[in-house]
Design an enzyme around this catalytic site. Structure first.
Site, mmCIF file in Angstrom:
data_model
loop_
_atom_site.group_PDB
_atom_site.id
_atom_site.type_symbol
_atom_site.label_atom_id
_atom_site.label_comp_id
_atom_site.label_asym_id
_atom_site.label_seq_id
_atom_site.Cartn_x
_atom_site.Cartn_y
_atom_site.Cartn_z
ATOM 1 N N HIS A 1 -2.895 -1.047 -3.134
ATOM 2 C CA HIS A 1 -4.089 -0.226 -2.962
ATOM 3 C C HIS A 1 -4.087 0.897 -3.995
ATOM 4 O O HIS A 1 -3.097 1.618 -4.142
ATOM 5 C CB HIS A 1 -4.140 0.357 -1.553
ATOM 6 C CG HIS A 1 -4.398 -0.669 -0.509
ATOM 7 N ND1 HIS A 1 -4.181 -0.441 0.822
ATOM 8 C CD2 HIS A 1 -4.853 -1.945 -0.592
ATOM 9 C CE1 HIS A 1 -4.497 -1.528 1.522
ATOM 10 N NE2 HIS A 1 -4.900 -2.451 0.675
ATOM 11 N N SER B 1 0.859 -1.185 0.000
ATOM 12 C CA SER B 1 0.000 0.000 0.000
ATOM 13 C C SER B 1 0.894 1.234 0.000
ATOM 14 O O SER B 1 1.726 1.374 -0.897
ATOM 15 C CB SER B 1 -0.955 -0.033 1.197
ATOM 16 O OG SER B 1 -1.859 1.050 1.139
ATOM 17 N N ASP C 1 -4.780 -4.204 6.235
ATOM 18 C CA ASP C 1 -5.060 -5.151 5.158
ATOM 19 C C ASP C 1 -3.824 -6.036 4.974
ATOM 20 O O ASP C 1 -2.696 -5.564 5.043
ATOM 21 C CB ASP C 1 -5.373 -4.391 3.868
ATOM 22 C CG ASP C 1 -5.825 -5.299 2.732
ATOM 23 O OD1 ASP C 1 -6.265 -6.430 3.000
ATOM 24 O OD2 ASP C 1 -5.736 -4.852 1.569
#
Length: 194
Positions: free
Chosen positions: A45, A18, A138
């Site tokens: 992401h 991310s 995540d």
């Protein structure tokens, strides 16, 4: 485990990142050998409301072809496949990828957990999961699923990450088989030959 043993041990590699992930992935993809015998699947992401050029941006850094996933495409060895914006990337079976519009996970779609969990279900102990820098949790459930299915998880050392929350969260939740600096991780991947 030696590099050649690693290459014989895994049938797929999944990678999640991310915040700070583009620079980290540039290094990781640059380290992958041209004769890598397994598919590489990546979630980073992305903004959900606009097209992504991530695969084109990183294609020049990698000796392997880099592409954005298409629903029901074959799972090809020696190919790097990114999740597209606003879709979760899933491993449907050992031969096929799928895209999903299921609910976002921790506000992200694509999210890392669905990829890691579906790959763990399919590949079990033959899966290598790599979790890099990021600013959410995540990936924690996904790393847990990989390890529960007998797969191997390498996590970027939080102190080495641009955004340490994601690797630190996964380590706290699921542990890891190796905690590595980005340089050390890239060195291991570079030795990954058939």
């Amino acid at each position: 485990m030696s590099a050649s043993a690693l290459a014989r041990h895994f049938d797929a590699i999944v990678i999640g990142a991310s915040a700070g992930g583009v620079a980290a992935l540039r290094d990781v993809l640059g380290a992958l050998p041209a004769d890598l015998p397994v598919p590489v699947l990546i979630v980073i992401h992305l903004p959900r409301d606009r097209p992504s050029s991530i695969s084109e941006v990183l294609d020049g850094d990698c000796a392997l072809p880099v592409r954005e996933a298409i629903d029901k495409q074959p799972l090809l060895p020696g190919t790097v496949t990114f999740a597209p914006p606003d879709y979760h990337l899933l491993v449907e079976d050992r031969d096929t990828l799928a895209l999903s519009v299921d609910e976002p996970v921790l506000f992200s779609r694509p999210a890392i957990d669905p990829l890691f969990e579906s790959a763990a279900d399919t590949f079990g102990e033959r899966l290598l999961a790599v979790l890099l820098t990021g600013a959410s949790s995540d990936g924690s459930q996904g790393v847990a699923a990989v390890r529960e299915h007998g797969g191997t998880a390498w996590i970027q050392q939080p102190a080495d990450a641009v955004a340490p929350l994601m690797p630190a969260s996964a380590l706290a939740h699921a542990g890891a088989d190796a905690v590595l600096t980005l340089d050390a991780l890239c060195q291991r991947l570079a030795e990954f030959h058939p």
